[in-house]
Design a protein around this motif. Sequence first.
Motif, PDB file in Angstrom:
ATOM      1  N   TYR A 112     107.982  42.078  36.658  1.00  9.11           N
ATOM      2  CA  TYR A 112     106.862  41.121  36.728  1.00  9.11           C
ATOM      3  C   TYR A 112     107.031  40.054  35.642  1.00  9.11           C
ATOM      4  O   TYR A 112     106.854  38.852  35.892  1.00  9.11           O
ATOM      5  N   ALA A 113     107.399  40.486  34.438  1.00  8.42           N
ATOM      6  CA  ALA A 113     107.611  39.525  33.342  1.00  8.42           C
ATOM      7  C   ALA A 113     108.678  38.503  33.744  1.00  8.42           C
ATOM      8  O   ALA A 113     108.519  37.290  33.510  1.00  8.42           O
ATOM      9  N   GLY A 114     109.740  38.959  34.372  1.00 12.53           N
ATOM     10  CA  GLY A 114     110.817  38.046  34.789  1.00 12.53           C
ATOM     11  C   GLY A 114     110.340  37.058  35.845  1.00 12.53           C
ATOM     12  O   GLY A 114     110.672  35.862  35.789  1.00 12.53           O
ATOM     13  N   THR A 115     109.559  37.552  36.793  1.00 14.30           N
ATOM     14  CA  THR A 115     109.033  36.664  37.844  1.00 14.30           C
ATOM     15  C   THR A 115     108.160  35.570  37.239  1.00 14.30           C
ATOM     16  O   THR A 115     108.285  34.389  37.581  1.00 14.30           O
ATOM     17  N   ILE A 116     107.261  35.946  36.339  1.00 14.86           N
ATOM     18  CA  ILE A 116     106.351  34.948  35.767  1.00 14.86           C
ATOM     19  C   ILE A 116     107.109  34.017  34.811  1.00 14.86           C
ATOM     20  O   ILE A 116     106.829  32.813  34.759  1.00 14.86           O
ATOM     21  N   ALA A 117     108.075  34.549  34.071  1.00 23.14           N
ATOM     22  CA  ALA A 117     108.851  33.681  33.161  1.00 23.14           C
ATOM     23  C   ALA A 117     109.555  32.587  33.965  1.00 23.14           C
ATOM     24  O   ALA A 117     109.522  31.406  33.586  1.00 23.14           O
ATOM     25  N   ASP A 118     110.167  32.958  35.084  1.00 22.10           N
ATOM     26  CA  ASP A 118     110.833  31.949  35.924  1.00 22.10           C
ATOM     27  C   ASP A 118     109.831  30.963  36.515  1.00 22.10           C
ATOM     28  O   ASP A 118     110.062  29.756  36.516  1.00 22.10           O
ATOM     29  N   ARG A 119     108.717  31.508  36.997  1.00 21.64           N
ATOM     30  CA  ARG A 119     107.698  30.629  37.596  1.00 21.64           C
ATOM     31  C   ARG A 119     107.193  29.636  36.541  1.00 21.64           C
ATOM     32  O   ARG A 119     107.044  28.442  36.799  1.00 21.64           O
ATOM     33  N   TYR A 120     106.937  30.163  35.343  1.00 27.19           N
ATOM     34  CA  TYR A 120     106.408  29.315  34.267  1.00 27.19           C
ATOM     35  C   TYR A 120     107.399  28.200  33.907  1.00 27.19           C
ATOM     36  O   TYR A 120     107.020  27.025  33.816  1.00 27.19           O
ATOM     37  N   LEU A 121     108.667  28.546  33.731  1.00 28.54           N
ATOM     38  CA  LEU A 121     109.638  27.509  33.336  1.00 28.54           C
ATOM     39  C   LEU A 121     109.881  26.519  34.481  1.00 28.54           C
ATOM     40  O   LEU A 121     110.091  25.332  34.231  1.00 28.54           O
ATOM     41  N   ASP A 122     109.813  26.988  35.720  1.00 27.35           N
ATOM     42  CA  ASP A 122     109.895  26.044  36.844  1.00 27.35           C
ATOM     43  C   ASP A 122     108.727  25.057  36.778  1.00 27.35           C
ATOM     44  O   ASP A 122     108.902  23.850  36.983  1.00 27.35           O
ATOM     45  N   LEU A 123     107.529  25.584  36.492  1.00 25.05           N
ATOM     46  CA  LEU A 123     106.348  24.711  36.438  1.00 25.05           C
ATOM     47  C   LEU A 123     106.449  23.707  35.296  1.00 25.05           C
ATOM     48  O   LEU A 123     106.183  22.521  35.472  1.00 25.05           O
ATOM     49  N   VAL A 124     106.824  24.171  34.104  1.00 23.61           N
ATOM     50  CA  VAL A 124     106.821  23.218  32.980  1.00 23.61           C
ATOM     51  C   VAL A 124     107.897  22.151  33.168  1.00 23.61           C
ATOM     52  O   VAL A 124     107.652  20.979  32.889  1.00 23.61           O
ATOM     53  N   THR A 125     109.065  22.536  33.672  1.00 23.49           N
ATOM     54  CA  THR A 125     110.104  21.509  33.847  1.00 23.49           C
ATOM     55  C   THR A 125     109.706  20.530  34.952  1.00 23.49           C
ATOM     56  O   THR A 125     109.984  19.341  34.851  1.00 23.49           O
ATOM     57  N   ALA A 126     109.014  21.006  35.980  1.00 22.18           N
ATOM     58  CA  ALA A 126     108.520  20.085  37.020  1.00 22.18           C
ATOM     59  C   ALA A 126     107.511  19.097  36.430  1.00 22.18           C
ATOM     60  O   ALA A 126     107.304  18.019  36.987  1.00 22.18           O
ATOM     61  N   HIS A 127     106.896  19.460  35.317  1.00 18.53           N
ATOM     62  CA  HIS A 127     105.942  18.564  34.649  1.00 18.53           C
ATOM     63  C   HIS A 127     106.588  17.790  33.488  1.00 18.53           C
ATOM     64  O   HIS A 127     105.874  17.189  32.684  1.00 18.53           O
ATOM     65  N   GLY A 128     107.903  17.838  33.381  1.00 20.08           N
ATOM     66  CA  GLY A 128     108.584  17.001  32.392  1.00 20.08           C
ATOM     67  C   GLY A 128     108.698  17.609  30.999  1.00 20.08           C
ATOM     68  O   GLY A 128     109.117  16.936  30.066  1.00 20.08           O
ATOM     69  N   THR A 129     108.349  18.874  30.872  1.00 14.57           N
ATOM     70  CA  THR A 129     108.423  19.541  29.559  1.00 14.57           C
ATOM     71  C   THR A 129     109.782  20.216  29.424  1.00 14.57           C
ATOM     72  O   THR A 129     110.198  20.970  30.318  1.00 14.57           O
ATOM     73  N   THR A 130     110.456  19.935  28.306  1.00 14.44           N
ATOM     74  CA  THR A 130     111.797  20.492  28.125  1.00 14.44           C
ATOM     75  C   THR A 130     111.851  21.567  27.035  1.00 14.44           C
ATOM     76  O   THR A 130     112.843  22.279  26.941  1.00 14.44           O
ATOM     77  N   SER A 131     110.817  21.655  26.201  1.00  9.51           N
ATOM     78  CA  SER A 131     110.747  22.744  25.212  1.00  9.51           C
ATOM     79  C   SER A 131     109.308  23.188  25.044  1.00  9.51           C
ATOM     80  O   SER A 131     108.398  22.358  25.086  1.00  9.51           O
ATOM     81  N   VAL A 132     109.131  24.490  24.803  1.00  8.48           N
ATOM     82  CA  VAL A 132     107.793  25.022  24.522  1.00  8.48           C
ATOM     83  C   VAL A 132     107.879  26.015  23.371  1.00  8.48           C
ATOM     84  O   VAL A 132     108.941  26.564  23.085  1.00  8.48           O
TER      85      VAL A 132
END
Length: 430
Positions: A112-132
Amino acid sequence: MQTETLLLGQTLRFTQDPFIDTPTNAIRHEAQGAVLIRGDTIAEVGKACDLIPRARHANMIRYPDGLILPGFVDAHAHYPQTAIIASWGKRLIDWLNDYTFPEETRFNDPAYAGTIADRYLDLVTAHGTTSVASFCTSHPASVEALFQAAASRDMALVAGKTCMDRNAPYALLDTAQSAYDDSKSLLTRWHGNGRARYAITPRFSPTSTPDQLQALGALWGEHPDCLMQTHISEQQEECAWIADLFPKARDYLDTYEAAGLIGPNALWGHAIWLTDRERARIRETGGTLVHCPTSNTFIGSGLFNVAARRAEGLPLALATDTGGGSSFSMLRTMAAAYEIGQLTGTALHPAQLLWLATEAGAHALNLHPEIGTLEPGTKADLTILDLASTPVIAQRANQAEDIWQALFPTIMMGDDRAIAATWIAGQQQP
Ligand code: GUN
Ligand code: ZN
Protein backbone atom coordinates in the motif's frame (compact mmCIF):
# COMPACT_ATOMS: atom_id res chain seq x y z
CA MET A 1 28.15 11.72 -26.03
CA GLN A 2 25.37 12.89 -23.73
CA THR A 3 21.95 13.78 -25.09
CA GLU A 4 21.37 17.47 -25.64
CA THR A 5 17.94 19.10 -25.59
CA LEU A 6 17.29 22.75 -26.26
CA LEU A 7 14.12 24.14 -24.67
CA LEU A 8 12.83 27.34 -26.27
CA GLY A 9 10.43 29.68 -24.51
CA GLN A 10 10.45 32.58 -22.09
CA THR A 11 12.81 32.22 -19.13
CA LEU A 12 12.80 33.82 -15.67
CA ARG A 13 15.83 33.75 -13.42
CA PHE A 14 16.39 35.25 -9.99
CA THR A 15 19.47 37.39 -9.54
CA GLN A 16 18.48 38.43 -5.99
CA ASP A 17 16.06 37.61 -3.21
CA PRO A 18 12.95 39.61 -4.30
CA PHE A 19 12.10 40.35 -0.66
CA ILE A 20 15.42 42.23 -0.39
CA ASP A 21 15.78 43.91 -3.78
CA THR A 22 12.73 45.36 -5.55
CA PRO A 23 10.97 42.34 -7.04
CA THR A 24 11.33 43.51 -10.63
CA ASN A 25 15.09 44.12 -10.16
CA ALA A 26 15.61 40.70 -8.67
CA ILE A 27 14.94 38.79 -11.86
CA ARG A 28 16.18 38.40 -15.38
CA HIS A 29 13.53 37.72 -18.01
CA GLU A 30 14.16 36.61 -21.58
CA ALA A 31 11.12 36.86 -23.83
CA GLN A 32 12.88 34.59 -26.32
CA GLY A 33 14.99 32.49 -24.08
CA ALA A 34 16.52 29.05 -24.20
CA VAL A 35 17.80 26.38 -21.82
CA LEU A 36 20.25 23.77 -23.08
CA ILE A 37 20.10 20.48 -21.19
CA ARG A 38 23.05 18.12 -21.47
CA GLY A 39 22.46 14.76 -19.80
CA ASP A 40 20.89 15.55 -16.41
CA THR A 41 22.33 19.08 -16.17
CA ILE A 42 21.56 22.59 -17.34
CA ALA A 43 24.48 23.32 -19.67
CA GLU A 44 23.57 26.83 -20.83
CA VAL A 45 20.86 29.39 -20.42
CA GLY A 46 20.42 32.56 -22.41
CA LYS A 47 18.84 34.07 -25.50
CA ALA A 48 17.43 31.70 -28.12
CA CYS A 49 19.35 33.51 -30.87
CA ASP A 50 22.66 32.82 -29.08
CA LEU A 51 22.00 29.22 -28.14
CA ILE A 52 20.35 27.89 -31.32
CA PRO A 53 23.52 28.14 -33.48
CA ARG A 54 25.61 26.51 -30.71
CA ALA A 55 23.20 23.60 -30.22
CA ARG A 56 22.77 22.31 -33.75
CA HIS A 57 22.76 18.67 -32.68
CA ALA A 58 20.32 19.13 -29.83
CA ASN A 59 16.71 18.00 -29.90
CA MET A 60 14.72 21.20 -30.01
CA ILE A 61 11.47 21.64 -28.11
CA ARG A 62 9.47 24.84 -28.53
CA TYR A 63 7.02 26.07 -25.91
CA PRO A 64 5.23 28.94 -27.70
CA ASP A 65 3.20 30.06 -24.66
CA GLY A 66 5.74 28.62 -22.28
CA LEU A 67 7.65 30.06 -19.36
CA ILE A 68 10.65 27.95 -18.34
CA LEU A 69 11.26 28.00 -14.58
CA PRO A 70 13.17 26.04 -11.97
CA GLY A 71 10.95 23.18 -10.77
CA PHE A 72 8.64 23.91 -7.86
CA VAL A 73 9.79 22.89 -4.39
CA ASP A 74 7.14 21.86 -1.85
CA ALA A 75 8.81 22.27 1.55
CA HIS A 76 6.24 20.42 3.71
CA ALA A 77 3.90 17.61 2.70
CA HIS A 78 2.52 14.31 3.98
CA TYR A 79 2.51 11.79 1.15
CA PRO A 80 0.58 9.25 3.29
CA GLN A 81 -2.35 11.69 3.35
CA THR A 82 -2.79 11.58 -0.43
CA ALA A 83 -5.94 9.46 -0.18
CA ILE A 84 -7.64 11.61 2.50
CA ILE A 85 -7.07 15.07 0.97
CA ALA A 86 -10.16 17.30 1.25
CA SER A 87 -11.77 15.54 4.22
CA TRP A 88 -14.57 17.65 5.63
CA GLY A 89 -15.25 19.65 8.70
CA LYS A 90 -12.62 19.21 11.45
CA ARG A 91 -10.06 21.26 13.25
CA LEU A 92 -6.49 20.02 13.62
CA ILE A 93 -6.62 17.53 16.49
CA ASP A 94 -9.94 15.97 15.44
CA TRP A 95 -8.81 15.97 11.80
CA LEU A 96 -5.71 13.99 12.85
CA ASN A 97 -7.68 11.53 14.99
CA ASP A 98 -10.61 11.02 12.63
CA TYR A 99 -8.99 11.05 9.19
CA THR A 100 -5.19 11.09 9.30
CA PHE A 101 -4.26 8.49 11.88
CA PRO A 102 -6.64 5.78 10.57
CA GLU A 103 -5.24 6.27 7.05
CA GLU A 104 -1.64 6.25 8.29
CA THR A 105 -2.16 2.85 9.97
CA ARG A 106 -2.57 1.37 6.47
CA PHE A 107 1.11 2.05 5.75
CA ASN A 108 2.22 -0.98 7.74
CA ASP A 109 1.56 -2.71 4.40
CA PRO A 110 4.60 -2.03 2.16
CA ALA A 111 2.52 -2.70 -0.97
CA TYR A 112 0.00 0.00 0.00
CA ALA A 113 2.85 2.39 0.86
CA GLY A 114 4.38 1.75 -2.58
CA THR A 115 1.08 2.36 -4.37
CA ILE A 116 0.50 5.68 -2.61
CA ALA A 117 4.14 6.78 -2.98
CA ASP A 118 3.89 6.30 -6.76
CA ARG A 119 0.49 7.96 -6.93
CA TYR A 120 1.75 10.90 -4.87
CA LEU A 121 4.87 11.48 -6.99
CA ASP A 122 2.82 11.17 -10.19
CA LEU A 123 0.47 13.84 -8.83
CA VAL A 124 3.16 16.28 -7.72
CA THR A 125 5.13 16.03 -10.96
CA ALA A 126 1.91 16.55 -12.95
CA HIS A 127 1.59 19.79 -10.95
CA GLY A 128 5.13 20.94 -11.78
CA THR A 129 6.76 20.06 -8.46
CA THR A 130 10.20 18.51 -8.78
CA SER A 131 11.23 18.26 -5.10
CA VAL A 132 9.37 17.83 -1.82
CA ALA A 133 10.08 17.47 1.87
CA SER A 134 7.58 14.87 3.02
CA PHE A 135 6.60 13.28 6.28
CA CYS A 136 6.07 9.52 6.07
CA THR A 137 4.33 7.41 8.74
CA SER A 138 5.90 5.73 11.75
CA HIS A 139 6.46 2.58 9.67
CA PRO A 140 10.01 2.37 8.22
CA ALA A 141 8.47 0.70 5.14
CA SER A 142 6.64 3.96 4.37
CA VAL A 143 9.99 5.75 4.17
CA GLU A 144 11.54 3.06 2.01
CA ALA A 145 8.57 3.23 -0.35
CA LEU A 146 8.86 6.97 -0.90
CA PHE A 147 12.65 7.03 -1.31
CA GLN A 148 12.44 4.10 -3.75
CA ALA A 149 9.74 5.82 -5.79
CA ALA A 150 11.78 9.06 -5.86
CA ALA A 151 14.99 7.22 -6.81
CA SER A 152 13.23 5.57 -9.75
CA ARG A 153 12.45 9.12 -11.02
CA ASP A 154 15.90 10.50 -10.07
CA MET A 155 14.08 13.05 -7.95
CA ALA A 156 15.72 15.09 -5.16
CA LEU A 157 13.54 14.35 -2.17
CA VAL A 158 13.67 14.92 1.59
CA ALA A 159 11.74 12.51 3.80
CA GLY A 160 11.79 10.87 7.20
CA LYS A 161 10.03 8.44 9.47
CA THR A 162 7.35 10.29 11.44
CA CYS A 163 8.06 9.54 15.10
CA MET A 164 5.26 9.34 17.68
CA ASP A 165 5.27 7.61 21.08
CA ARG A 166 2.07 8.99 22.62
CA ASN A 167 -1.36 10.49 21.89
CA ALA A 168 -1.91 8.47 18.74
CA PRO A 169 -3.41 5.01 18.01
CA TYR A 170 -1.37 2.11 19.35
CA ALA A 171 -0.71 0.83 15.82
CA LEU A 172 1.18 4.04 15.00
CA LEU A 173 3.26 4.31 18.16
CA ASP A 174 6.97 3.71 18.35
CA THR A 175 9.19 4.35 21.40
CA ALA A 176 12.07 6.71 22.11
CA GLN A 177 14.52 3.89 21.41
CA SER A 178 12.86 2.48 18.30
CA ALA A 179 12.39 5.98 16.85
CA TYR A 180 16.12 6.57 17.32
CA ASP A 181 17.12 3.15 15.94
CA ASP A 182 14.77 3.18 12.94
CA SER A 183 15.56 6.79 12.03
CA LYS A 184 19.28 6.07 12.31
CA SER A 185 19.17 3.03 10.08
CA LEU A 186 17.01 4.86 7.50
CA LEU A 187 19.26 7.90 7.43
CA THR A 188 22.35 5.74 7.15
CA ARG A 189 20.81 4.04 4.13
CA TRP A 190 19.25 7.07 2.44
CA HIS A 191 20.86 10.39 3.39
CA GLY A 192 23.05 11.35 0.43
CA ASN A 193 22.12 8.19 -1.47
CA GLY A 194 21.71 9.62 -5.00
CA ARG A 195 19.44 12.63 -4.65
CA ALA A 196 17.81 11.54 -1.36
CA ARG A 197 18.17 13.50 1.87
CA TYR A 198 16.96 12.44 5.28
CA ALA A 199 14.93 14.57 7.69
CA ILE A 200 14.70 13.52 11.32
CA THR A 201 10.95 13.84 11.84
CA PRO A 202 9.26 14.15 15.23
CA ARG A 203 5.61 14.71 14.15
CA PHE A 204 5.06 17.42 16.79
CA SER A 205 5.60 17.70 20.54
CA PRO A 206 2.07 16.52 21.52
CA THR A 207 2.81 13.08 20.02
CA SER A 208 6.38 12.72 21.32
CA THR A 209 7.40 12.27 24.95
CA PRO A 210 10.33 14.40 26.14
CA ASP A 211 12.37 11.18 26.06
CA GLN A 212 11.62 10.67 22.38
CA LEU A 213 12.43 14.28 21.56
CA GLN A 214 15.74 13.87 23.44
CA ALA A 215 16.58 10.70 21.50
CA LEU A 216 15.89 12.43 18.17
CA GLY A 217 17.86 15.52 19.27
CA ALA A 218 20.81 13.25 20.06
CA LEU A 219 20.53 11.63 16.64
CA TRP A 220 20.50 15.04 14.93
CA GLY A 221 23.56 16.00 16.99
CA GLU A 222 25.31 12.95 15.52
CA HIS A 223 24.15 13.82 11.96
CA PRO A 224 23.78 17.61 11.81
CA ASP A 225 23.85 17.65 8.01
CA CYS A 226 20.47 15.90 8.00
CA LEU A 227 17.38 18.03 8.10
CA MET A 228 14.86 18.10 10.93
CA GLN A 229 11.20 18.66 10.06
CA THR A 230 8.28 19.09 12.41
CA HIS A 231 5.17 21.17 13.16
CA ILE A 232 5.01 24.14 15.49
CA SER A 233 2.29 26.59 16.59
CA GLU A 234 -0.21 25.69 13.90
CA GLN A 235 -3.43 26.07 15.85
CA GLN A 236 -4.27 27.82 19.09
CA GLU A 237 -5.86 24.72 20.69
CA GLU A 238 -2.63 22.85 19.93
CA CYS A 239 -0.58 25.59 21.64
CA ALA A 240 -2.84 25.35 24.72
CA TRP A 241 -2.33 21.56 24.74
CA ILE A 242 1.45 22.09 24.68
CA ALA A 243 1.19 24.27 27.78
CA ASP A 244 -0.61 21.37 29.57
CA LEU A 245 1.77 18.67 28.33
CA PHE A 246 4.99 20.62 28.98
CA PRO A 247 4.27 22.79 32.06
CA LYS A 248 7.96 23.63 32.53
CA ALA A 249 8.61 24.71 28.92
CA ARG A 250 8.93 28.45 28.26
CA ASP A 251 6.92 28.07 25.06
CA TYR A 252 6.30 25.61 22.19
CA LEU A 253 9.78 26.06 20.67
CA ASP A 254 11.33 25.29 24.05
CA THR A 255 9.86 21.76 23.92
CA TYR A 256 12.12 21.15 20.90
CA GLU A 257 15.02 23.34 21.99
CA ALA A 258 15.34 21.54 25.35
CA ALA A 259 15.92 18.35 23.35
CA GLY A 260 18.51 19.82 20.97
CA LEU A 261 15.96 20.03 18.16
CA ILE A 262 16.81 23.50 16.91
CA GLY A 263 19.32 24.60 14.29
CA PRO A 264 20.02 25.71 10.75
CA ASN A 265 18.65 22.63 8.98
CA ALA A 266 15.26 22.79 10.69
CA LEU A 267 11.99 23.06 8.76
CA TRP A 268 9.29 24.51 11.02
CA GLY A 269 5.89 23.73 9.52
CA HIS A 270 3.13 26.36 9.94
CA ALA A 271 4.69 28.53 12.71
CA ILE A 272 1.64 30.83 12.78
CA TRP A 273 1.33 31.55 16.50
CA LEU A 274 5.01 31.91 17.48
CA THR A 275 5.87 34.39 20.23
CA ASP A 276 8.50 37.13 19.89
CA ARG A 277 11.00 34.98 21.79
CA GLU A 278 10.44 31.98 19.56
CA ARG A 279 10.87 33.98 16.37
CA ALA A 280 14.00 35.71 17.68
CA ARG A 281 15.45 32.35 18.72
CA ILE A 282 14.79 30.76 15.31
CA ARG A 283 16.39 33.77 13.64
CA GLU A 284 19.47 33.30 15.85
CA THR A 285 19.78 29.57 15.33
CA GLY A 286 18.79 29.33 11.66
CA GLY A 287 16.07 27.16 10.21
CA THR A 288 13.12 28.00 7.98
CA LEU A 289 9.48 28.77 8.68
CA VAL A 290 7.35 26.88 6.18
CA HIS A 291 4.15 28.64 5.14
CA CYS A 292 1.31 26.24 4.33
CA PRO A 293 -1.46 28.59 3.19
CA THR A 294 -4.09 26.21 1.78
CA SER A 295 -3.82 24.06 4.89
CA ASN A 296 -3.97 27.03 7.23
CA THR A 297 -7.28 28.12 5.72
CA PHE A 298 -8.66 24.60 5.15
CA ILE A 299 -8.13 23.45 8.76
CA GLY A 300 -8.86 26.97 10.03
CA SER A 301 -5.46 27.46 11.69
CA GLY A 302 -4.78 31.15 11.10
CA LEU A 303 -3.13 33.72 8.87
CA PHE A 304 0.68 33.52 8.58
CA ASN A 305 2.15 36.95 7.89
CA VAL A 306 4.82 36.50 5.19
CA ALA A 307 5.79 40.17 4.92
CA ALA A 308 6.18 40.61 8.68
CA ARG A 309 8.27 37.45 9.04
CA ARG A 310 10.53 38.44 6.15
CA ALA A 311 10.91 41.94 7.59
CA GLU A 312 12.18 40.26 10.78
CA GLY A 313 14.80 38.46 8.69
CA LEU A 314 13.34 34.96 9.01
CA PRO A 315 13.95 32.50 6.15
CA LEU A 316 10.67 31.25 4.65
CA ALA A 317 9.56 28.54 2.25
CA LEU A 318 6.20 27.56 0.81
CA ALA A 319 4.35 24.26 1.00
CA THR A 320 1.12 22.44 0.22
CA ASP A 321 0.94 20.41 3.47
CA THR A 322 -1.11 17.80 1.61
CA GLY A 323 -3.50 16.36 2.82
CA GLY A 324 -4.19 19.09 5.43
CA GLY A 325 -3.62 21.37 2.48
CA SER A 326 -6.34 21.18 -0.14
CA SER A 327 -4.19 20.98 -3.30
CA PHE A 328 -1.07 19.34 -4.71
CA SER A 329 -0.45 22.45 -6.81
CA MET A 330 2.20 25.00 -5.91
CA LEU A 331 0.35 27.41 -8.24
CA ARG A 332 -2.76 27.08 -6.06
CA THR A 333 -0.50 27.39 -3.01
CA MET A 334 1.02 30.64 -4.34
CA ALA A 335 -2.52 31.91 -4.96
CA ALA A 336 -3.49 31.12 -1.37
CA ALA A 337 -0.32 32.85 -0.12
CA TYR A 338 -1.30 35.90 -2.15
CA GLU A 339 -4.83 35.89 -0.69
CA ILE A 340 -3.53 35.55 2.86
CA GLY A 341 -1.05 38.34 2.09
CA GLN A 342 -3.99 40.55 1.15
CA LEU A 343 -5.74 39.67 4.42
CA THR A 344 -2.61 40.52 6.40
CA GLY A 345 -1.93 43.80 4.63
CA THR A 346 0.60 43.05 1.85
CA ALA A 347 0.00 42.21 -1.80
CA LEU A 348 2.91 39.86 -2.47
CA HIS A 349 4.50 40.43 -5.86
CA PRO A 350 4.39 37.49 -8.33
CA ALA A 351 8.21 37.44 -8.23
CA GLN A 352 8.06 36.96 -4.45
CA LEU A 353 5.49 34.16 -4.77
CA LEU A 354 7.55 32.43 -7.42
CA TRP A 355 10.73 32.79 -5.40
CA LEU A 356 9.06 31.22 -2.35
CA ALA A 357 7.93 28.30 -4.53
CA THR A 358 11.38 27.68 -6.06
CA GLU A 359 14.66 29.09 -4.79
CA ALA A 360 13.54 29.68 -1.19
CA GLY A 361 12.43 26.05 -0.98
CA ALA A 362 15.75 24.89 -2.41
CA HIS A 363 17.59 26.81 0.32
CA ALA A 364 15.26 25.45 3.01
CA LEU A 365 15.86 21.84 1.92
CA ASN A 366 19.60 22.53 1.85
CA LEU A 367 19.57 21.59 -1.84
CA HIS A 368 20.59 24.94 -3.30
CA PRO A 369 22.21 25.30 -5.83
CA GLU A 370 21.53 21.73 -7.02
CA ILE A 371 17.89 22.81 -7.44
CA GLY A 372 15.82 26.00 -7.39
CA THR A 373 17.75 27.82 -10.13
CA LEU A 374 18.36 27.84 -13.88
CA GLU A 375 22.10 28.42 -13.47
CA PRO A 376 24.36 26.34 -15.73
CA GLY A 377 25.89 23.38 -13.94
CA THR A 378 22.80 22.71 -11.81
CA LYS A 379 20.39 19.78 -12.21
CA ALA A 380 17.86 20.10 -15.02
CA ASP A 381 14.78 20.07 -12.76
CA LEU A 382 12.38 22.36 -14.61
CA THR A 383 8.76 23.36 -14.81
CA ILE A 384 7.42 24.84 -18.00
CA LEU A 385 4.26 26.84 -17.48
CA ASP A 386 1.69 27.31 -20.23
CA LEU A 387 0.64 30.92 -19.68
CA ALA A 388 -2.54 30.41 -21.75
CA SER A 389 -3.77 27.09 -20.34
CA THR A 390 -7.50 27.89 -20.22
CA PRO A 391 -9.64 30.39 -22.13
CA VAL A 392 -10.05 32.65 -19.11
CA ILE A 393 -6.31 32.70 -18.39
CA ALA A 394 -5.46 33.15 -22.09
CA GLN A 395 -7.66 36.22 -22.49
CA ARG A 396 -5.93 37.82 -19.48
CA ALA A 397 -2.45 36.86 -20.70
CA ASN A 398 -3.21 38.21 -24.18
CA GLN A 399 -3.73 41.70 -22.77
CA ALA A 400 -0.56 41.62 -20.66
CA GLU A 401 1.94 44.43 -20.99
CA ASP A 402 4.75 42.71 -19.12
CA ILE A 403 5.74 39.30 -17.83
CA TRP A 404 4.12 39.87 -14.42
CA GLN A 405 0.75 40.66 -15.97
CA ALA A 406 1.19 37.58 -18.15
CA LEU A 407 2.14 35.33 -15.22
CA PHE A 408 -0.17 36.46 -12.42
CA PRO A 409 -3.41 35.02 -13.91
CA THR A 410 -1.71 31.62 -14.12
CA ILE A 411 -0.57 31.90 -10.49
CA MET A 412 -4.10 32.78 -9.39
CA MET A 413 -6.14 30.48 -11.65
CA GLY A 414 -3.73 27.86 -12.96
CA ASP A 415 -3.75 24.17 -12.08
CA ASP A 416 -2.15 21.06 -13.59
CA ARG A 417 -3.42 22.14 -17.03
CA ALA A 418 -0.95 25.05 -16.79
CA ILE A 419 2.01 22.66 -16.54
CA ALA A 420 3.23 22.26 -20.12
CA ALA A 421 6.01 19.94 -18.99
CA THR A 422 8.00 18.87 -15.94
CA TRP A 423 11.63 17.84 -16.34
CA ILE A 424 13.54 16.00 -13.63
CA ALA A 425 17.29 15.43 -13.99
CA GLY A 426 17.07 16.08 -17.71
CA GLN A 427 14.15 13.70 -18.30
CA GLN A 428 10.72 14.89 -19.33
CA GLN A 429 8.18 13.32 -16.98
CA PRO A 430 5.41 11.24 -18.54
N1 GUN B 1 0.35 18.51 13.14
C1 GUN B 1 0.76 17.26 13.49
N2 GUN B 1 0.55 16.39 12.48
C2 GUN B 1 0.01 17.09 11.47
C3 GUN B 1 -0.40 16.74 10.16
O1 GUN B 1 -0.34 15.60 9.71
N3 GUN B 1 -0.91 17.76 9.41
C4 GUN B 1 -1.01 19.03 9.87
N4 GUN B 1 -1.50 19.99 9.08
N5 GUN B 1 -0.62 19.38 11.09
C5 GUN B 1 -0.12 18.42 11.89
ZN1 ZN C 1 2.17 18.94 8.13
